[in-house]
Design an enzyme around this catalytic site. Structure first.
Site, mmCIF file in Angstrom:
data_model
loop_
_atom_site.group_PDB
_atom_site.id
_atom_site.type_symbol
_atom_site.label_atom_id
_atom_site.label_comp_id
_atom_site.label_asym_id
_atom_site.label_seq_id
_atom_site.Cartn_x
_atom_site.Cartn_y
_atom_site.Cartn_z
ATOM 1 N N GLU A 47 0.935 -1.079 -0.113
ATOM 2 C CA GLU A 47 -0.045 0.131 -0.134
ATOM 3 C C GLU A 47 0.768 1.166 -0.215
ATOM 4 O O GLU A 47 1.828 1.366 0.939
ATOM 5 C CB GLU A 47 -0.970 -0.151 1.127
ATOM 6 C CG GLU A 47 -1.820 1.196 1.407
ATOM 7 C CD GLU A 47 -2.870 0.987 2.570
ATOM 8 O OE1 GLU A 47 -2.715 -0.049 3.252
ATOM 9 O OE2 GLU A 47 -3.629 2.082 2.716
ATOM 10 N N ARG A 274 4.808 -12.606 9.467
ATOM 11 C CA ARG A 274 5.654 -11.687 9.177
ATOM 12 C C ARG A 274 6.952 -11.816 9.728
ATOM 13 O O ARG A 274 6.986 -12.365 11.023
ATOM 14 C CB ARG A 274 4.635 -10.390 9.303
ATOM 15 C CG ARG A 274 4.211 -10.190 11.011
ATOM 16 C CD ARG A 274 3.559 -8.924 11.257
ATOM 17 N NE ARG A 274 2.424 -8.445 9.997
ATOM 18 C CZ ARG A 274 2.617 -7.459 9.467
ATOM 19 N NH1 ARG A 274 3.746 -6.493 9.463
ATOM 20 N NH2 ARG A 274 1.746 -7.280 8.321
ATOM 21 N N LYS A 284 3.849 0.732 9.873
ATOM 22 C CA LYS A 284 4.213 2.056 9.019
ATOM 23 C C LYS A 284 3.536 3.450 9.854
ATOM 24 O O LYS A 284 3.999 4.503 9.801
ATOM 25 C CB LYS A 284 3.437 2.002 7.724
ATOM 26 C CG LYS A 284 4.532 1.249 6.727
ATOM 27 C CD LYS A 284 3.835 1.373 5.336
ATOM 28 C CE LYS A 284 2.950 -0.050 4.990
ATOM 29 N NZ LYS A 284 2.665 0.110 3.675
HETATM 30 P P1 ATP Z 1 2.451 -2.373 7.957
HETATM 31 O O1 ATP Z 1 1.726 -3.129 9.138
HETATM 32 O O2 ATP Z 1 3.997 -1.683 8.316
HETATM 33 O O3 ATP Z 1 1.561 -0.930 7.775
HETATM 34 P P2 ATP Z 1 1.312 -3.727 5.955
HETATM 35 O O4 ATP Z 1 0.892 -4.990 5.832
HETATM 36 O O5 ATP Z 1 0.188 -2.783 6.089
HETATM 37 O O6 ATP Z 1 2.550 -2.965 6.863
HETATM 38 P P3 ATP Z 1 1.516 -3.323 3.061
HETATM 39 O O7 ATP Z 1 2.034 -1.978 2.221
HETATM 40 O O8 ATP Z 1 0.087 -3.688 2.950
HETATM 41 O O9 ATP Z 1 1.993 -3.096 4.560
HETATM 42 O O10 ATP Z 1 2.610 -4.593 2.629
HETATM 43 C C1 ATP Z 1 2.862 -5.163 1.589
HETATM 44 C C2 ATP Z 1 3.245 -6.649 1.505
HETATM 45 O O11 ATP Z 1 4.051 -6.734 2.526
HETATM 46 C C3 ATP Z 1 2.028 -7.337 2.320
HETATM 47 O O12 ATP Z 1 2.077 -8.634 1.410
HETATM 48 C C4 ATP Z 1 2.513 -7.806 3.530
HETATM 49 O O13 ATP Z 1 1.955 -8.913 4.019
HETATM 50 C C5 ATP Z 1 4.075 -7.669 3.579
HETATM 51 N N1 ATP Z 1 4.698 -7.419 4.761
HETATM 52 C C6 ATP Z 1 4.327 -5.968 5.462
HETATM 53 N N2 ATP Z 1 5.065 -6.338 6.554
HETATM 54 C C7 ATP Z 1 5.713 -7.476 6.691
HETATM 55 C C8 ATP Z 1 6.621 -8.027 7.736
HETATM 56 N N3 ATP Z 1 6.965 -7.590 8.691
HETATM 57 N N4 ATP Z 1 6.888 -9.248 7.337
HETATM 58 C C9 ATP Z 1 6.784 -9.865 6.143
HETATM 59 N N5 ATP Z 1 5.931 -9.249 5.090
HETATM 60 C C10 ATP Z 1 5.609 -8.212 5.291
HETATM 61 MG MG MG Z 2 -1.586 -3.708 4.739
#
Ligand code: ATP
Ligand code: MG
Length: 574
Positions: A47, A274, A284
C-alpha cells in the site's frame, strides 16, 4: 546455453541445497499437478502509504525469489484502495527500493485503482444475483450487529432489499448522492458464520476524497477484501502470498473468487509469519510518527528499519537478501534477533570493503627521533580477504594521530596498547615507544612524545614482536572528516510490546553520536557516496549523501564486534 535443468520450464534452479520451505512445497505440488497450467505468478502488493521496511524486504525476496526460482513472474502492485493516506512520493520510493534490492517486476507496475471499473462491474453483478446489498446503517451499528466469535450476528433490516433497489442505491452512491458513511455496500453471506469476516462484510464505502491516480472519478472505494483476490485474478496471479493476519480472511477471499471465476485458473492465498525484529518497530504508522514528530531525520534516517534507511546506513542489497534467506519462511509468529541482520551485513562487507585507517578521536604523537620534514610511503594491504584488491601507499612521518583510547597513562595489566614506557606497532609502519606525556594546564593529555625503531619497518623482515598494533594517520596529509556513529534506535527489545507505555518512551537517547574532526588517511579523499569501507579496528562505514566537496561524512554501518557470531558460537558450544 541456458541450463541443465530438466525440460519442464518451471523446474527449480539446480543450485538449491536447503530443504524446501512450506510455500515451495505447495508450489511444487501445484506444478506437479499441472494446476494453473503449471505456472507460477506471484505479486508484491504494497500500500503506498509509507516507505518500505525490512519486513517488506522479506516479502519482496520471497515473492520475487519464488518467481525466479520457478521461472515464473512477479508483479509489483500498488494496493491503492484508500485515497486518504496514499501519495506519489511513496510510489516512487517503493519502486526504487524494490529495484535496489535487485528485483524487477513483470511489465509496468500495476495499481488496484486500475481495476476500479472492473471491480464496480463485479459489485453490480453480485447485487443482481442477490449477493450484495446497500445498508443505510452507520458503521457503529453495523459493527455492533456483527456479534462476537461465540455469538451470531444480527441481520440488518436492509438485508432483504430487492436487487433493483440495491442497484439504484449503489449507483446513487457512485454518483455522489450520499455523504461519507451514509451508506455502504455489503456482501450477503452469513450473519451467523463462525468466521466474523463472513458476516456480511463491507465491500464499498463512500469517501469523497480525490485519489492520487483516479482523481475525482470515484467517491466510493472498494475494501481490501473485495479488491485483493479479484486483482490477483485479473493479473493471473497463481500464488498470492500474504502475512498470517490474513489467514482468517481466506474464506472471504475464496468466496469472492467463487462469484467471478470462470474456467480452471484460480489464484490461491498462502499465509506466512511476518518478520519481526528485536529492538525495532515496524508498523508504518509508528514509523510515520517518528518521521513526522522528527525523532529521526526522515524515512531514510540511517537508524530507521526502512530499506532506504538501511541503504543510507551502508547495508548492501546482498546482505539484506542473505538475511531474508536465513530467516526463512515460518508458519508461526516469531521474533528475529536484530543481531542476525547486523551479522549479515558484516559478513558481506568483510568480503568487499577496502580497509582504511581513520582515527575517530585523535591524539597527536610526535616521533622525536624521526627527521623533521621527511615523509616516507609505507605499503598497506587493501583487503586481506581479497588478494585481488591489492595494496596502497600511506604517508608516514614525524607527526601522526592515534586513537585517544589507544593510550592509557596508568593502564590495567591486560592493556596491550600504548602507555608510558611501552611499545606498540603502528600498522604497516614501525614500532614506537612512548617516552613522554604532554599535558595542558588542566591536566589534559595534548600530545605524546615517542621514539621509533628504524629497524622495525613492516615488510623489512624485522623479527621484533610487540603485543599491540594500532591504526594511525599522518598529520600533514590527514583529511578532516565527520563520522556519525549509530546505535539501535530503541533500547528495549520490544518497544511496541508494552501495555500502557508508548513505544517512543524506549527511544535510545544515544542512538546517534556525531564526531567532527576525525582524521582520515588521504587515500579516502576520492570516496563516493554509498562506498563501503572498513575503518581498521573500528567497523564498517559508508559515505553519507550529506557529503559535499571537501567535507566527507561517514556513517557507521556496524561496529566490528559480531554479537550474533558470539551467540551462535555459544549455542554450538564453541
Ligand atoms: P504495516 O503493518 O507496516 O503497515 P502492511 O502489511 O500494512 O505493513 P503493506 O504495504 O500492505 O504493509 O504490505 C505489503 C506486503 O508486505 C504485504 O503482502 C504484507 O503482507 C507484506 N509485509 C508487510 N510487513 C511485513 C513483515 N513484517 N514481514 C513480512 N511481510 C510483510
Ligand atoms: Mg496492509
Amino acid at each position: 546455453m541456458q541450463n541443465t535443468m530438466n525440460t519442464e520450464n518451471n523446474a527449480p534452479n539446480a543450485a538449491e541445497e536447503r530443504p524446501l520451505n512450506f510455500i515451495e512445497q505447495i508450489i511444487e505440488e501445484d506444478i506437479r499437478n499441472g494446476k494453473n497450467g503449471g505456472k507460477v505468478y506471484t505479486r508484491f502488493p504494497p500500500e503506498p502509504n509509507g516507505y518500505l521496511h525490512i519486513g517488506h524486504a522479506k516479502s519482496i525476496c520471497l515473492n520475487f525469489g519464488l518467481a525466479e526460482k520457478y521461472h515464473g513472474k512477479c508483479n509489483l502492485r500498488f494496493d491503492d484502495t484508500n485515497p486518504t493516506k496514499e501519495e506519489t512520493e511513496y510510489v516512487e520510493s517503493i519502486m526504487e527500493d524494490v529495484r535496489w534490492l535487485g528485483f524487477e517486476w513483470e511489465g509496468e507496475p500495476r495499481y488496484t485503482s486500475d481495476y476500479f471499473d472492473q471491480l464496480y462491474e463485479w459489485a453490480e453483478m453480485l447485487i443482481r444475483k442477490g449477493k450484495a446489498y446497500v445498508d443505510d446503517q452507520p458503521a457503529a451499528v453495523i459493527a455492533a450487529q456483527r456479534g462476537t466469535p461465540t455469538q451470531p450476528g444480527i441481520e440488518s433490516p436492509y438485508r432483504n432489499r430487492t436487487p433493483e433497489e440495491n442497484l439504484r442505491l449503489f449507483r446513487e452512491m457512485r454518483e455522489g448522492k450520499y455523504k461519507d458513511g451514509e451508506k455502504v455496500l455489503r456482501a450477503k453471506i452469513d450473519m451467523s458464520s463462525p468466521n466474523m469476516h463472513m458476516r456480511d462484510p463491507v465491500m464499498y464505502r463512500i469517501l469523497h476524497q480525490p485519489h492520487h491516480r483516479t482523481g475525482d472519478k470515484w467517491c466510493i472505494y472498494p475494501m481490501y477484501d473485495f479488491a485483493h483476490g479479484q486483482s490477483d485474478y485479473i493479473e493471473g496471479i497463481t500464488h498470492s502470498i500474504c502475512t498470517l493476519e490474513f489467514e482468517v480472511h481466506r474464506p472471504l477471499y475464496d468466496w469472492f473468487l467463487d462469484q467471478i471465476v470462470e474456467g480452471d485458473y484460480r489464484p490461491r492465498q498462502i499465509e506466512f509469519a511476518r518478520l519481526n525484529l528485536s529492538y525495532t518497530v515496524m508498523s508504518k504508522r509508528k514509523l510515520l510518527e517518528l518521521v513526522e514528530k522528527k525523532f529521526v531525520s526522515g524515512w531514510d534516517d540511517p537508524r530507521m528499519p526502512t530499506i532506504s534507511g538501511l541503504r543510507r546506513r551502508g547495508y548492501t542489497p546482498e546482505s539484506i537478501r542473505n538475511f531474508a534467506d536465513r530467516v526463512g519462511v515460518a508458519k508461526r509468529d516469531n521474533v528475529i534477533d536484530v543481531a542476525l541482520l547486523e551479522h549479515s551485513v558484516r559478513e558481506d562487507l568483510n568480503k568487499r570493503a577496502l580497509r582504511y585507517m581513520v582515527v575517530l578521536n585523535p591524539l597527536k604523537v610526535v616521533i622525536t627521533n624521526y627527521p623533521e620534514g621527511k615523509t616516507e610511503m609505507v605499503e598497506t594491504v587493501n583487503n586481506p580477504e581479497d588478494p585481488a584488491a591489492g595494496t596502497r601507499q600511506m604517508p608516514f612521518g614525524r607527526e601522526i594521530y592515534i586513537e585517544r583510547d589507544d593510550f592509557m597513562e596508568d593502564p590495567p595489566r591486560k592493556f596491550f596498547r600504548l602507555a608510558p614506557g611501552r611499545e606498540v606497532r603502528l600498522k604497516s609502519a614501525y614500532i614506537i615507544k612512548c617516552e613522554e606525556v604532554v599535558k595542558d594546564e588542566q591536566g589534559n593529555i595534548t600530545e605524546l612524545r615517542c621514539t621509533y625503531d628504524p629497524t622495525t619497518r613492516s615488510g623489512s623482515g624485522s623479527q621484533r614482536k610487540v603485543k599491540g598494533t594500532l591504526h594511525w594517520v599522518s598529520v600533514p596529509q590527514a583529511l578532516d572528516v565527520e563520522v556519525r556513529l549509530y546505535d539501535r534506535l530503541f533500547n528495549d527489545p520490544d518497544p511496541a510490546g508494552h501495555k500502557d507505555r508508548d513505544f517512543k518512551e524506549f527511544l535510545n537517547p544515544d542512538s546517534l553520536k556525531v564526531l567532527h574532526h576525525c582524521k582520515a588517511e588521504p587515500a579516502l579523499a576520492g570516496a563516493k557516496v554509498g562506498d563501503h569501507y572498513q575503518f581498521q579496528r573500528i567497523g564498517y562505514f559508508t559515505v553519507d549523501p550529506d557529503t559535499t566537496p571537501g567535507h566527507l561524512v561517514f556513517n557507521r554501518t556496524v561496529p566490528l564486534r559480531d554479537t550474533w557470531a558470539k551467540i551462535a558460537g555459544k549455542q554450538q558450544g564453541k
